[in-house]
Design a protein around this motif. Structure first.
Motif, PDB file in Angstrom:
ATOM      1  N   THR A   1     -38.616  -5.002 -15.704  1.00 17.24           N
ATOM      2  CA  THR A   1     -39.301  -4.369 -17.112  1.00 17.24           C
ATOM      3  C   THR A   1     -38.433  -5.359 -18.167  1.00 17.24           C
TER       4      THR A   1
ATOM      5  N   ASP B   1     -34.995  -4.493 -18.264  1.00 15.19           N
ATOM      6  CA  ASP B   1     -34.244  -4.781 -17.186  1.00 15.19           C
ATOM      7  C   ASP B   1     -33.621  -6.182 -17.592  1.00 15.19           C
TER       8      ASP B   1
ATOM      9  N   VAL C   1     -38.240   2.731  -8.564  1.00 12.25           N
ATOM     10  CA  VAL C   1     -38.826   1.267  -9.035  1.00 12.25           C
ATOM     11  C   VAL C   1     -40.471   1.686  -9.094  1.00 12.25           C
TER      12      VAL C   1
ATOM     13  N   ARG D   1     -39.757  -5.325  -9.808  1.00 16.17           N
ATOM     14  CA  ARG D   1     -40.858  -5.351 -11.110  1.00 16.17           C
ATOM     15  C   ARG D   1     -39.853  -4.827 -12.145  1.00 16.17           C
TER      16      ARG D   1
ATOM     17  N   GLY E   1     -41.659   2.820 -11.801  1.00 18.89           N
ATOM     18  CA  GLY E   1     -41.326   2.115 -13.057  1.00 18.89           C
ATOM     19  C   GLY E   1     -39.935   2.321 -13.868  1.00 18.89           C
ATOM     20  N   ALA E   2     -39.107   2.890 -13.006  1.00 15.35           N
ATOM     21  CA  ALA E   2     -37.686   3.374 -13.915  1.00 15.35           C
ATOM     22  C   ALA E   2     -37.152   1.918 -14.074  1.00 15.35           C
ATOM     23  N   SER E   3     -36.473   1.952 -15.253  1.00 10.28           N
ATOM     24  CA  SER E   3     -35.759   0.564 -15.397  1.00 10.28           C
ATOM     25  C   SER E   3     -34.437   0.788 -14.772  1.00 10.28           C
TER      26      SER E   3
ATOM     27  N   LEU F   1     -39.354  -4.078  -3.713  1.00 11.42           N
ATOM     28  CA  LEU F   1     -40.190  -4.320  -4.940  1.00 11.42           C
ATOM     29  C   LEU F   1     -39.249  -4.962  -6.063  1.00 11.42           C
TER      30      LEU F   1
END
Lengths: 294, 314
Positions: A6, A9, B210, A4, B213-215, A2
């Motif tokens: 942020t 990031d 991930v 995703r 939602g961990a950066s 995945l």
């Protein structure tokens, strides 16, 4: 996986690129500069003109280096020492590691201990020097080759490799009447090329780059390895007469000396540069095995 | 470590043992070569260490020279430069450890985050390269770049209107030169081990993080760093254990009369006293003293690492 990303990031990646880019540049630029400076006119180097491209291209530095006998002698000696070291070191390490890798080798614990002790205890510089004196090796090429030929750490690496060979292979060979030594030479060694490469490269790099043994054991300049010849030029800024004796003024001499320095750095690094693809492949392997076991 | 292997069942009588030895006599023949090598080149010098407690004279040999107990050690402890040499050694080594140890970890963590494999490989190829440069060439490069008349660094300083600095001749610059060149030369290569450890971390952990939602930064802190902690501990033990084992070569090459007050460390001093002035017993004593501290250090660090994290070397 995945993806995703942020907002954090994206920032992270940006900073990461900057950091790794800057770091890589910090490593690369000095190497690059040596290359361009070695073919630039010394006057342009002194006036600070040389940054990204060679200026006033000249091969004068290399011409002088190639006409300098001490460098050639050093080169020849270093190649000779490296070749002999590679052979002796590899042979001795395998001769120790192979028996130790065999579970049916009676007394392996004791032998292992015997070798490993030397990782933690050693005589030190002076007692080693006196030993070398006692066996009359001082000022001979063996003084540069033998004292550091084998390290117990290399025995561990090689032993680990041999242990991973399938036991069935040996049993099958034994049934066919293949004795230990023949088994080692005709079956084990041909499949052990990776570990032999590691051992040979370790020995070559150590011998090519080392100067300590030569410094304390050699006094005859004709036996000096390249590194000691380089020391006179690079560190002590004393190029032998032939290199700069046709240059008149002191200032010009100083400039030509600087040019020669850039050139010899390249000349000295060339063999390992050629070996670098192999070094990268096998050294990484060696370091990894060593780190797991060491 | 490797020594404590499980004992295999030994056949009841000595005859069985003999049989096993005889069956593999070729292996004993083979191992006799390295054994002889180690006896001569490693164990003989260990036997020679006793000259540290003797007054060695070449005519009487190692065995025949008279005992003097700890005289040479006392002489070293009382020497006017004793504390200076110890301080220089510990300071140089400690500073080097504090600065050069964490950087490869950081570089490995960052490299591990790169997705583009080709870029990653290019960076690795570049940063491993300096490791294969010899110490002599490395120091030669330092001098060339730092030369007050032509060096690149001083060109930049002059460009900004500063006064050129005589790096090689100032005590204050010895340690920075030493440490910077270590970082430049060794960071890439030291990062290999950490990269290998990072490759061993279960990718599911990252995937799960991930999803939660961990950066990237969070994942480095909570997955990568704990994942390579055992490796870090082991390498740290080795590094501290070698604190007093700092290499001779670079310090020797960077040493000048002008900076000798900070650049004189135990190995360079042993070389000076032993090889150049031929005071064998005295310098052997200094070397032995150094080695003893080293062993004690290794033991202490290993003990405390075991206590703190459960990871030790032995």
């Amino acid at each position: 996986m995945l993806t995703r990303r942020t907002k954090g990031d994206i920032w992270f990646d940006l900073i990461n690129y900057l950091f790794l880019g800057g770091f890589t540049l910090m490593i690369l630029y000095p190497l690059y500069f040596v290359v361009i400076a070695s073919i630039s006119s010394p006057d342009r180097i002194f006036s600070g003109d040389v940054w990204f491209w060679p200026r006033g291209i000249t091969f004068d530095g290399y011409r002088r280096i190639f006409h300098e006998p001490t460098i050639w002698i050093g080169y020849r000696n270093s190649i000779l020492y490296a070749a002999i070291s590679a052979f002796i070191s590899t042979a001795l390490v395998i001769a120790a590691a192979y028996p130790l890798s065999r579970k049916d080798f009676y007394g392996r614990g004791g032998f292992m201990f015997f070798f490993l002790v030397t990782l933690f205890f050693n005589g030190g510089i002076i007692p080693t020097y006196l030993m070398m004196k006692d066996i009359h090796l001082i000022d001979s090429m063996w003084a540069v080759i033998l004292p550091s030929a084998v390290d117990a750490f290399l025995i561990i690496i090689a032993k680990t490799f041999f242990q991973e060979l399938p036991e069935e292979l040996r049993e099958a060979a034994a049934i066919d009447g293949c004795r230990n030594l023949r088994y080692l030479f005709s079956i084990v060694l041909p499949v052990s090329k990776p570990i032999i490469a590691v051992l040979v490269l370790f020995a070559v790099v150590r011998q090519w780059n080392g100067f300590f043994d030569a410094l304390i054991y050699l006094s005859d300049g004709d036996k000096y390895p390249l590194q000691l010849v380089l020391r006179n030029i690079l560190i002590q800024s004393q190029p032998s007469g032939n290199l700069v004796n046709d240059v008149d003024t002191l200032l010009a001499k100083q400039r030509v000396t600087e040019l020669i320095k850039f050139g010899v750095i390249i000349v000295a690094a060339l063999p390992l540069l050629v070996l670098y693809p192999f070094l990268q492949r096998y050294f990484v392997k060696g370091v990894m095995v060593g780190s797991v076991k060491g | 470590m490797m020594v404590a292997k499980k004992r295999e069942a030994i056949p009841a009588a000595g005859r069985g043992r003999l049989k096993r030895v005889r069956a593999n006599y070729e292996l004993y023949l083979l191992i006799s070569f390295p054994v002889v090598y180690f006896l001569i080149f490693k164990y003989w010098p260990m036997y020679g260490v006793q000259i540290a407690f003797k007054d060695f004279s070449a005519s009487q040999g190692i065995w025949g020279s008279p005992w003097v107990g700890f005289d040479h050690f006392k002489r070293f402890f009382d020497a006017y430069n004793f504390w200076q040499i110890i301080r220089n050694t510990v300071y140089l080594s400690g500073l080097n450890l504090a600065i050069a140890f964490p950087i490869p970890i950081f570089v490995a963590l960052m490299l591990n985050q790169l997705r583009q494999q080709r870029l990653k490989r290019f960076i690795q190829t570049t940063i491993y390269a300096p490791y294969f440069i010899s110490t002599i060439v490395l120091v030669g490069m330092l001098y060339v770049f730092l030369s007050p008349s032509s060096g690149l660094v001083n060109q930049v300083i002059k460009l900004f209107g500063g006064e050129p600095i005589l790096f090689a001749g100032e005590s204050a610059w010895f340690r920075p030169m030493y440490i910077f060149s270590s970082v430049w030369q060794e960071t890439g290569f030291s990062s290999i081990v950490y990269l290998a450890a990072l490759a061993g971390i279960d990718p599911h952990l990252h995937e799960a993080a991930v999803v939660d939602g961990a950066s990237k930064w969070k994942r480095i802190l909570h997955i990568d760093l704990p994942g390579i902690a055992p490796t870090i501990v082991v390498l740290f033990i080795l590094a501290v254990g070698n604190l007093m084992n700092i290499g001779f070569e670079k310090a020797f090459l960077l040493q000048k009369d002008l900076n000798v007050d900070v650049s004189e460390i135990i190995p360079t001093y042993v070389y000076k006293i032993g090889i150049q002035r031929a005071q064998y017993s005295f310098s052997a004593a200094i070397g032995l003293f150094n080695a003893a501290i080293n062993l004690v250090l290794l033991y202490i660090v290993n003990r405390s690492a075991k206590k703190i994290s459960g990871n030790g070397l032995f």
